[in-house]
Design a protein around this motif. Structure first.
Motif, short mmCIF file in Angstrom:
data_model
loop_
_atom_site.label_atom_id
_atom_site.label_comp_id
_atom_site.label_asym_id
_atom_site.label_seq_id
_atom_site.Cartn_x
_atom_site.Cartn_y
_atom_site.Cartn_z
N LYS A 19 3.13 56.74 34.47
CA LYS A 19 1.70 56.78 35.02
C LYS A 19 1.99 56.43 36.63
O LYS A 19 3.30 56.05 36.96
CB LYS A 19 1.18 55.47 34.40
CG LYS A 19 1.87 54.15 34.27
CD LYS A 19 1.27 52.88 33.62
CE LYS A 19 2.32 51.74 33.74
NZ LYS A 19 1.60 50.64 32.67
N PRO A 32 -3.00 57.17 34.20
CA PRO A 32 -2.19 57.61 33.08
C PRO A 32 -1.81 59.10 33.18
O PRO A 32 -2.68 59.81 33.58
CB PRO A 32 -2.98 57.42 31.89
CG PRO A 32 -4.09 56.52 32.26
CD PRO A 32 -4.32 56.84 33.59
N HIS A 37 -2.77 54.73 27.50
CA HIS A 37 -3.83 55.55 27.91
C HIS A 37 -5.38 55.02 28.15
O HIS A 37 -5.91 55.30 29.08
CB HIS A 37 -4.21 56.56 26.63
CG HIS A 37 -3.21 57.84 26.51
ND1 HIS A 37 -3.07 58.86 27.20
CD2 HIS A 37 -2.23 58.04 25.84
CE1 HIS A 37 -2.09 59.53 27.16
NE2 HIS A 37 -1.44 59.14 26.22
N THR A 91 -6.95 52.02 29.82
CA THR A 91 -6.48 50.90 30.86
C THR A 91 -7.53 49.61 30.88
O THR A 91 -7.11 48.68 31.54
CB THR A 91 -6.53 51.51 32.26
OG1 THR A 91 -7.69 52.10 32.56
CG2 THR A 91 -5.28 52.66 32.20
N GLY A 109 -7.76 55.77 35.20
CA GLY A 109 -7.63 55.31 33.59
C GLY A 109 -8.98 54.83 32.92
O GLY A 109 -8.95 54.95 31.81
N LYS A 113 -8.48 59.17 24.38
CA LYS A 113 -7.47 58.31 24.68
C LYS A 113 -7.44 57.33 23.15
O LYS A 113 -6.16 56.97 22.98
CB LYS A 113 -8.14 57.10 25.52
CG LYS A 113 -8.17 57.40 27.00
CD LYS A 113 -8.77 56.56 28.03
CE LYS A 113 -8.98 57.02 29.33
NZ LYS A 113 -7.60 57.07 30.03
#
Length: 666
Positions: A84, A98, A617, A619, A114, A390
């Motif tokens: 990332k 990511p 994935h 955030t 993210g 995600k």
């Protein structure tokens, strides 16, 4: 001038280091930075390095970053794996991007900030453009291919090494997988077994094959495989717990009568049927299948019916076996009161049929191939910034490569199942086609499946007990994530990417068969929650249940013969130990099968357990907290199951959450 503090996290994995110059561009709502060289001679694996990117003015809210890696003229081109990139703006806002993929070419790669965004959340033209470009590229990279008419589609590839880098095995996984396969076969070759086409002379000789690779349970199987209670137990807690169902009325083609079977305590079959104590295992899916020819010898594959009785002590016991679907004089119903080898031979034919039904339907089709369809559709239709991407991308890890390997080494023209089992190439495809047409949505959702098979109250059914608890925990987690992003049914209906995703799965995963019950579109939030839970469960827990015990139960070949080389007895009193040994597969067929189940039962050292998320994935705070809560609930369940297992003669460990891999990776 304003400065942006850029922190690059390189993955801690073999070959993640790069000596090539890496450049970054920051793109925001009010402008973009220059393409800036990240001034490092080498970016090492596991490194967390901070750089400064200067701009004449603020870029506004950051939307995406662009990364590229160019070969320096005298240095070799290599691959780089960034996890990332975090950016701190002059306004003290921190953005996380990511990445989690290999950058091995010199193209420009775009990565979104993210925060999860649905397609109708995209208000910025830059974000819309990046989203369209990503899906356009993914549609090309992850194209569908027709494996066989009537069977779920696969990814279009010319072998495992042609898959996109991001879905291939890690160096660690690839190395360990190859080593396990090579050492298993090398040991057999040193013993001179891989070319030996002789029959086994006695069962004890089989024990010499993998003497140093036995497990506590494989030893137990060797000791107890002939016993009736253990034969029945495996339908509940072995590697094929999805076939058995309660039987209230006998099938017309299974004419077992009261006077045939012995029921303890003065009861009879009719009474036990009415009281719900009779269970049926029906292998009708194999009816009429022509078995393979192995090494020039015709093989035999039956389509048995098996009747089981739950006794007052809660033990399940087999009480009748018919080896073919159509009643006839040359198709006797075998009973426990028959001679030792008549009854044992009947059970061996059942276990061989179970091998084929388990491997091709329960294991290959209903976990591997469906998980591949889920993965390909996800990668084609949902961008990285989508909340469902995600949520589900961790459950696709390694699936595409392990399936490509399976199509080559297991079910390809020279694969182990094709060459050395009862189901050759055409037979195998025929069984898969027939199995595909029988898939229903309810059978893929364990609460519905247990109810439909009327197995809710069967004692000592640990697959059910553990699976239902995991499903409930998983459902709660999925519900929390999806309800965070979708507040109403109308938002689900408005998400065109989501609708394309399920439509693609319906078409290519389930061949547009409405009778399957698979949704063709999503209209409500609960529909989306249930389907996503099913995808996650199938790709992790269900696969673990039908895969992880393969060597435990199949390492001792007579318990699960991959093929049989003599026809079944057509009348009673014609069997013996000699005929049983002549019926079992020859030595090299046995050892090839044992090598396969050994390989497919070995975890790699980069195994990721269910509920663990090494890649960030998500955030945002709420979904990240939901992930932590999910893991905590699974950890509690692991403790509960392990405590229960301490009191069991045969611990059921395949659905201990810490033993369940997050994806179909083996």
């Amino acid at each position: 001038m304003v400065d942006y503090e850029v922190t690059v996290h390189t993955g801690d994995r073999v070959h993640a280091t790069t000596v090539n110059p890496v450049h970054i561009k920051l793109v925001g709502t009010d402008g973009e930075s220059d393409r800036t060289w990240l001034r490092s001679l080498v970016i090492f694996r596991g490194a967390v390095t901070t750089y400064t990117v200067s701009c004449p003015k603020s870029l506004g809210r950051l939307v995406l970053i662009e990364l590229d890696k160019r070969q320096f003229f005298i240095l070799p081109s290599d691959a780089w794996f960034p996890d990332k990139v975090e950016v701190k703006s002059p306004e003290n806002d921190t953005y996380s991007f990511p990445v989690y993929c290999w950058i091995s070419d010199s193209k420009t790669h775009r990565f979104r900030e993210g925060k999860a965004l649905r397609i109708f959340d995209e208000s910025n033209p830059l974000g819309q453009y990046a989203r369209e470009q990503e899906l356009s590229q993914r549609s090309a990279d992850y194209a569908w291919d027709l494996y066989h008419p009537g069977v779920t589609y696969s990814i279009k590839a010319d072998g495992p090494m042609t898959l996109p880098d991001e879905v291939q095995f890690s160096f660690t996984k690839a190395t360990e997988f190859a080593f396990t396969a090579a050492t298993g076969l090398a040991e057999l070759q040193l013993k001179g077994l891989t070319e030996n086409q002789e029959n086994w002379q006695n069962l004890d000789d089989i024990n010499d094959v993998f003497r140093n690779k036995d497990t506590p349970l494989s030893d137990y199987v060797q000791e107890h495989w002939k016993e009736d209670w253990f034969f029945a137990y495996q339908y509940l807690n072995g590697i094929h717990p999805n076939l058995i169902r309660r039987c209230k009325t006998l099938p017309n083609n299974f004419p077992v009568t009261d006077d045939m079977v012995f029921i303890p305590d003065g009861s009879n079959l009719s009474t036990e049927l009415q009281q719900g104590n009779i269970y049926l295992c029906d292998y009708k899916n194999l009816d009429g299948i022509q078995a393979n020819i192995v090494q020039g010898i015709q093989q035999y594959l039956m389509a048995p019916l098996v009747l089981l009785h739950k006794r007052p002590d809660d033990k399940l016991m087999p009480i009748a076996i018919q080896l073919k679907q159509t009643p006839a004089d040359d198709n006797p119903i075998f009973l426990p009161t028959d001679s030792t080898y008549d009854w044992l031979t009947a059970k061996i034919f059942v276990k061989s049929a179970d091998f084929s039904e388990h491997q091709l339907n329960a294991h290959l089709l209903r976990t591997h191939l469906l998980a591949e369809a889920f993965a390909v559709s996800l990668l084609r239709n949902l961008p990285m910034v989508h909340p469902l991407y995600k949520l589900l991308i961790p459950h696709t890890r390694y699936t595409l490569q392990i399936n490509e390997l399976a199509r080559d080494r297991l079910i390809g023209p020279k694969g182990v199942l094709t060459v050395f089992s009862a189901t050759g190439d055409e037979t195998l495809r025929h069984i898969l086609t027939r199995s595909q047409s029988s898939i229903t949505y309810r059978s893929l959702c364990i609460p519905d499946d247990i109810a439909d098979r009327d197995m809710q109250d069967v004692p000592n059914f640990y697959y059910r007990d553990d699976g239902l608890q995991i499903w409930d925990i998983m459902f709660k987690f999925v519900q929390g994530v999806i309800q965070h992003y979708y507040k109403s049914d109308s938002e689900v209906q408005r998400d065109s990417e989501l609708q394309t995703w399920i439509g693609d799965i319906f078409e290519h995963g389930f061949l547009s068969q409405p009778q399957s019950g698979i949704p063709q579109s999503f209209t409500t939030v609960p529909e989306l929650i249930k389907f996503s839970t099913m995808v996650m469960f199938t790709s992790s827990c269900q696969h673990a249940a039908v895969n992880s015990g393969q060597y435990d139960y199949g390492g001792w070949m007579p318990n699960t013969p991959p093929t049989l080389q003599r026809p079944p007895p057509t009348k009673k009193g014609t069997t013996s130990e000699a005929t049983m040994l002549q019926t079992l597969p020859v030595i090299n067929v046995t050892v090839r099968g044992m090598a396969r189940v050994w390989l497919l039962s070995r975890q790699s050292s980069d195994f990721v357990p269910l509920g663990h998320y090494p890649e960030d994935h998500f955030t945002e705070e709420i979904p990240r907290q939901l992930q932590k809560d999910f893991k905590a609930e699974l950890d509690k369940l692991s403790i509960t199951i392990n405590n229960r297992n301490k009191s069991l003669e045969i611990p059921y460990t395949y659905l201990v959450p810490k033993n369940v891999e997050n994806s179909v990776a083996l």
